[in-house]
Design a protein around this motif. Structure first.
Motif, PDB file in Angstrom:
ATOM      1  N   GLU A 108       0.823  -1.209   0.000  1.00 60.53           N
ATOM      2  CA  GLU A 108       0.000   0.000   0.000  1.00 60.53           C
ATOM      3  C   GLU A 108       0.862   1.267   0.000  1.00 60.53           C
ATOM      4  N   LEU A 109       2.011   1.218   0.644  1.00 62.95           N
ATOM      5  CA  LEU A 109       2.908   2.371   0.641  1.00 62.95           C
ATOM      6  C   LEU A 109       3.235   2.815  -0.781  1.00 62.95           C
ATOM      7  N   LYS A 110       3.499   1.857  -1.656  1.00 63.62           N
ATOM      8  CA  LYS A 110       3.826   2.181  -3.040  1.00 63.62           C
ATOM      9  C   LYS A 110       2.569   2.581  -3.822  1.00 63.62           C
ATOM     10  N   ARG A 111       1.440   1.943  -3.509  1.00 56.82           N
ATOM     11  CA  ARG A 111       0.219   2.216  -4.271  1.00 56.82           C
ATOM     12  C   ARG A 111      -0.266   3.651  -4.080  1.00 56.82           C
ATOM     13  N   VAL A 112      -0.107   4.208  -2.879  1.00 54.30           N
ATOM     14  CA  VAL A 112      -0.692   5.515  -2.575  1.00 54.30           C
ATOM     15  C   VAL A 112       0.323   6.650  -2.604  1.00 54.30           C
ATOM     16  N   MET A 113       1.486   6.410  -3.199  1.00 60.23           N
ATOM     17  CA  MET A 113       2.488   7.479  -3.178  1.00 60.23           C
ATOM     18  C   MET A 113       2.150   8.615  -4.135  1.00 60.23           C
ATOM     19  N   LEU A 114       1.207   8.390  -5.053  1.00 67.36           N
ATOM     20  CA  LEU A 114       0.739   9.447  -5.942  1.00 67.36           C
ATOM     21  C   LEU A 114      -0.639   9.922  -5.502  1.00 67.36           C
ATOM     22  N   PRO A 115      -0.986  11.184  -5.782  1.00 67.38           N
ATOM     23  CA  PRO A 115      -2.323  11.688  -5.398  1.00 67.38           C
ATOM     24  C   PRO A 115      -3.456  10.849  -5.995  1.00 67.38           C
ATOM     25  N   GLU A 116      -3.245  10.381  -7.221  1.00 66.59           N
ATOM     26  CA  GLU A 116      -4.225   9.497  -7.855  1.00 66.59           C
ATOM     27  C   GLU A 116      -3.552   8.147  -8.093  1.00 66.59           C
ATOM     28  N   PRO A 117      -3.787   7.168  -7.224  1.00 62.83           N
ATOM     29  CA  PRO A 117      -3.113   5.871  -7.364  1.00 62.83           C
ATOM     30  C   PRO A 117      -3.365   5.234  -8.726  1.00 62.83           C
ATOM     31  N   TYR A 118      -2.349   4.520  -9.202  1.00 63.19           N
ATOM     32  CA  TYR A 118      -2.462   3.833 -10.494  1.00 63.19           C
ATOM     33  C   TYR A 118      -3.518   2.739 -10.433  1.00 63.19           C
ATOM     34  N   TYR A 119      -3.584   2.027  -9.313  1.00 64.04           N
ATOM     35  CA  TYR A 119      -4.534   0.929  -9.141  1.00 64.04           C
ATOM     36  C   TYR A 119      -5.355   1.143  -7.871  1.00 64.04           C
ATOM     37  N   PRO A 120      -6.610   0.677  -7.838  1.00 68.26           N
ATOM     38  CA  PRO A 120      -7.393   0.711  -6.597  1.00 68.26           C
ATOM     39  C   PRO A 120      -6.874  -0.333  -5.624  1.00 68.26           C
ATOM     40  N   ALA A 121      -7.243  -0.209  -4.363  1.00 67.07           N
ATOM     41  CA  ALA A 121      -6.762  -1.111  -3.322  1.00 67.07           C
ATOM     42  C   ALA A 121      -7.129  -2.567  -3.607  1.00 67.07           C
ATOM     43  N   GLU A 122      -8.240  -2.768  -4.305  1.00 70.49           N
ATOM     44  CA  GLU A 122      -8.688  -4.137  -4.601  1.00 70.49           C
ATOM     45  C   GLU A 122      -7.671  -4.916  -5.437  1.00 70.49           C
TER      46      GLU A 122
END
Length: 216
Positions: A108-122
């Motif tokens: 999750e640290l990598k997923r949310v490093m941008l204001p608009e994540p590339y992928y959803p948490a799912e």
């Protein structure tokens, strides 16, 4: 995004490199975006060093590495951060997971490093199911086997946008079945993004349709 190496020689390996023939060191090489590239070499010849140079976290070399036609050294810290957030992802050989966080939190640290994540948490759950690590997502990094850590590191690297994926022996602790599943997922993600990868390996890996193979 092309990556060009011009007469790059690692300072710590200089004497050894200059005494042997290499397809990368002390050569003129261009890695073109979208190409699947294999770097094959025995231990001690600089595979990890090369990945660190390409990610620009080590600088102890002579010669020049250019990204989009510009030497790495010409980029500002903010520009380098943006490249690592949006254009280049990496799977380090030592994986660099945080033991105090769960596997899911590491991803999750990598997923949310941008204001608009590339992928959803799912997407974390989807990739974990494909690589057989669903059962460890809520365990701390410290409790994972090395093979589980390796698969979590692969998932983490795929959570961000990239044009290049750098992989340092990414399947070294996986059995053939798990390595095959991981390779299939990586190839799918790279092709979907028109991204290339540079993979270092000890042996004759045949899990990808490589466009180029270099002996280091």
């Amino acid at each position: 995004m092309d990556i060009q190496l011009s007469a790059v020689v690692p300072v710590p390996l200089r004497e050894k490199v200059l005494q042997q023939q290499s397809g990368v060191w002390n050569s003129e090489v261009t890695f073109q975006q979208g190409r699947f590239i294999k770097i094959k070499a025995p231990s001690g010849t600089g595979k990890t060093t090369l990945v660190h140079y390409l990610y620009h976290i080590r600088y102890d070399y002579t010669g020049e590495i250019r990204v989009d036609g510009r030497p790495w050294q010409s980029y500002t810290p903010d520009q380098l951060a943006a490249i690592r957030q949006r254009r280049v992802s990496v799977i380090f050989q030592d994986l660099r997971l945080f033991d105090q966080l769960t596997a899911r939190e590491n991803v999750e640290l990598k997923r949310v490093m941008l204001p608009e994540p590339y992928y959803p948490a799912e997407k974390i759950a989807e990739f974990a199911a494909r690589l057989g690590v669903t059962h460890v997502l809520d365990q701390s990094g410290a409790t994972l086997s090395y093979g589980e850590r390796q698969r979590i590191a692969i998932i983490r690297a795929l959570m961000q946008p990239f044009e290049w994926l750098l992989m340092d022996e990414p399947f070294s602790h996986l059995d053939d079945a798990n390595a095959d599943r991981a390779a299939t997922l990586i190839a799918e993600e790279c092709r979907k993004r028109n991204a290339g990868f540079v993979l270092t390996d000890l042996d004759h890996d045949t899990r990808f349709d490589y466009n180029e193979t270099y002996q280091l």
